[in-house]
Write an enzyme that holds these catalytic residues in place. Structure first.
Site, PDB file in Angstrom:
ATOM      1  N   HIS A 220      60.713-104.146   2.518  1.00 34.40           N
ATOM      2  CA  HIS A 220      60.003-105.232   3.201  1.00 34.40           C
ATOM      3  C   HIS A 220      58.666-104.777   3.775  1.00 34.40           C
ATOM      4  O   HIS A 220      57.895-105.600   4.271  1.00 34.40           O
ATOM      5  CB  HIS A 220      60.882-105.850   4.304  1.00 34.40           C
ATOM      6  CG  HIS A 220      61.093-104.977   5.504  1.00 34.40           C
ATOM      7  ND1 HIS A 220      62.219-104.199   5.663  1.00 34.40           N
ATOM      8  CD2 HIS A 220      60.341-104.758   6.606  1.00 34.40           C
ATOM      9  CE1 HIS A 220      62.152-103.558   6.819  1.00 34.40           C
ATOM     10  NE2 HIS A 220      61.012-103.880   7.406  1.00 34.40           N
ATOM     11  N   ASP A 248      66.542-103.666   0.059  1.00 28.24           N
ATOM     12  CA  ASP A 248      65.445-103.349   0.966  1.00 28.24           C
ATOM     13  C   ASP A 248      65.058-101.886   0.785  1.00 28.24           C
ATOM     14  O   ASP A 248      65.312-101.047   1.635  1.00 28.24           O
ATOM     15  CB  ASP A 248      65.819-103.632   2.414  1.00 28.24           C
ATOM     16  CG  ASP A 248      64.590-103.639   3.339  1.00 28.24           C
ATOM     17  OD1 ASP A 248      63.468-103.535   2.808  1.00 28.24           O
ATOM     18  OD2 ASP A 248      64.774-103.758   4.566  1.00 28.24           O
ATOM     19  N   GLY A 328      58.403-101.148  13.813  1.00 23.47           N
ATOM     20  CA  GLY A 328      57.673 -99.952  13.403  1.00 23.47           C
ATOM     21  C   GLY A 328      58.583 -98.854  12.894  1.00 23.47           C
ATOM     22  O   GLY A 328      58.144 -97.937  12.211  1.00 23.47           O
ATOM     23  N   SER A 330      60.977 -99.382  10.767  1.00 22.32           N
ATOM     24  CA  SER A 330      61.392 -99.728   9.408  1.00 22.32           C
ATOM     25  C   SER A 330      60.998 -98.651   8.407  1.00 22.32           C
ATOM     26  O   SER A 330      59.885 -98.130   8.432  1.00 22.32           O
ATOM     27  CB  SER A 330      60.757-101.050   8.985  1.00 22.32           C
ATOM     28  OG  SER A 330      61.457-102.140   9.506  1.00 22.32           O
ATOM     29  N   SER A 345      66.342-100.441   7.685  1.00 25.86           N
ATOM     30  CA  SER A 345      65.996-101.781   7.216  1.00 25.86           C
ATOM     31  C   SER A 345      65.715-102.721   8.382  1.00 25.86           C
ATOM     32  O   SER A 345      64.612-103.214   8.554  1.00 25.86           O
ATOM     33  CB  SER A 345      67.123-102.347   6.345  1.00 25.86           C
ATOM     34  OG  SER A 345      66.874-103.699   6.015  1.00 25.86           O
TER      35      SER A 345
END
Length: 376
Positions: A220, A248, A328, A330, A345
């Site tokens: 993402h 993801d 942040g 991720s 994720s």
């Protein structure tokens, strides 16, 4: 360019659930030290353990992780799933046939007799994956300890008609248990701020694990072809592959003077951690996460193969943990001992009030793109 190499490529850790990639000697559960002093410190802080308890637990989890394949084979078609029992320090294997229990215990695992096999529960979960879930449904997964498919519902949405209809339809598929969660899941990307590990467009995310030729991260965070810049604004490379929702995960090639190393960054809070393989930790095992926003935090593996119902669409085959995260983080790394587990994720909550976080298993990403994990 030293900080470039470390900050861009060592920011976060990850873990795995899919089939394992090509193994090397470094993938052996006995290879290398169990954990750095930093991981022990984080486990003491986040799991309420003493240093001695953290060391004992890591050693027990390492044995349980190595035992999973043999114990599953001994259970045969009666296999109902497995998990790490922190109290006993052993792997627990569920079986539907009590006659198989002795063979499983002979491997060193303990057993529990249950009604449903893992194959039966997986079939129920697969049927739920075909349903259209309303926003009030957070996620669903097979829970071997409950011997059921657990559907997580946002507490404030329990009385919603669409939520009730989904639960009723789910129960028609097989054994289903409903649990409440405080908030709906969300991804942990963030808008641009200074001093970040990497940017794509106006999004900041965290780098996961180094692979030969680049690094893996969350899907993402960017689409295939998108340019990636480092903390200093210099070009790193481009997204070579990306999938979200449904999955993801993504990977980015590395060039322009950047390089890869098999390290998860400690951010000065804990020691940097070498990555020696990607053996999958069992449910119940401790796990730690490194991210560019909240740095090091630890928790436990809560569930595997969970379907997460984000507002952008469902993502499958996720692993849920009790580790917190914030925007942040991720793409960052989840690691258990010295074994890579997955890339961050999303989740709910934060690192002040607590919450839960999902990661996409790293072995699935490696297999999908034909990548090789960079190991020490």
């Amino acid at each position: 360019m030293v900080r470039t190499g470390l900050s861009a490529l060592l920011i976060i850790g990850a873990w795995a659930t899919a089939g394992l990639p090509q193994a090397s000697a470094a993938d052996s559960p006995s290879a290398g030290p169990q954990a750095s002093a930093g991981i022990l410190t984080a486990m003491q802080r986040d799991l309420g353990l003493t240093k001695s308890q953290a060391e004992t637990r890591l050693a027990a989890e390492k044995r349980a992780t190595a035992l999973q394949g043999e114990a599953r084979g001994a259970a045969g078609t009666s296999y109902g799933g497995s998990w790490f029992d922190a109290r006993s320090g052993k792997l627990t294997v569920a079986v539907t046939d009590s006659a198989k229990a002795d063979a499983v215990r002979a491997t060193g695992a303990q057993t529990r007799v249950v009604d449903h096999t893992a194959r039966e529960l997986d079939a129920v979960k697969d049927e739920l994956d075909t349903l259209s879930a309303p926003d009030g449904i957070s996620s669903w997964h097979v829970d071997p300890r409950a011997n059921s498919v657990v559907v997580n519902v946002v507490a404030s949405e329990l009385d919603d008609n669409d939520v009730r209809a989904f639960i009723a339809e789910a129960r028609e598929a097989g054994p289903v248990t409903v649990k409440q969660t405080a908030e709906a899941p969300r991804t942990f990307a963030a808008g641009t701020v200074g001093g970040d590990p990497y940017y794509t467009g106006n999004v900041r995310c965290s780098i996961g694990f180094s692979v030969h030729g680049g690094f893996v991260t969350a899907g993402h965070c960017g689409q295939a072809g998108g340019a990636v810049r480092g903390w200093d604004g210099s070009a790193i490379g481009n997204f070579q592959g990306s999938s979200f929702p449904g999955n993801d995960y993504a990977w980015v090639n590395v060039g322009s003077g950047w390089w890869t190393v098999p390290v998860v960054l400690g951010w000065g809070t804990v020691s940097d951690q070498l990555v020696r393989g990607s053996n999958e930790a069992p449910i119940g095992a401790s796990i730690c996460r490194s991210g560019s926003t909240t740095h090091w935090h630890c928790g436990r593996v809560l569930a595997k193969n969970e379907t997460v119902n984000y507002s952008q669409g469902a993502v499958h085959q996720m692993t849920k943990t009790s580790v917190c995260a914030e925007p942040g983080d991720s793409g960052g790394a989840f690691i258990s001992g010295d074994q890579a587990q997955g890339v961050t994720s999303g989740g709910w909550g934060n690192c002040s009030g607590g919450g839960e976080t999902w990661h996409q298993p790293v072995n699935e990403i490696l297999n999908r793109y034909g990548l090789t994990l960079h190991t020490a």
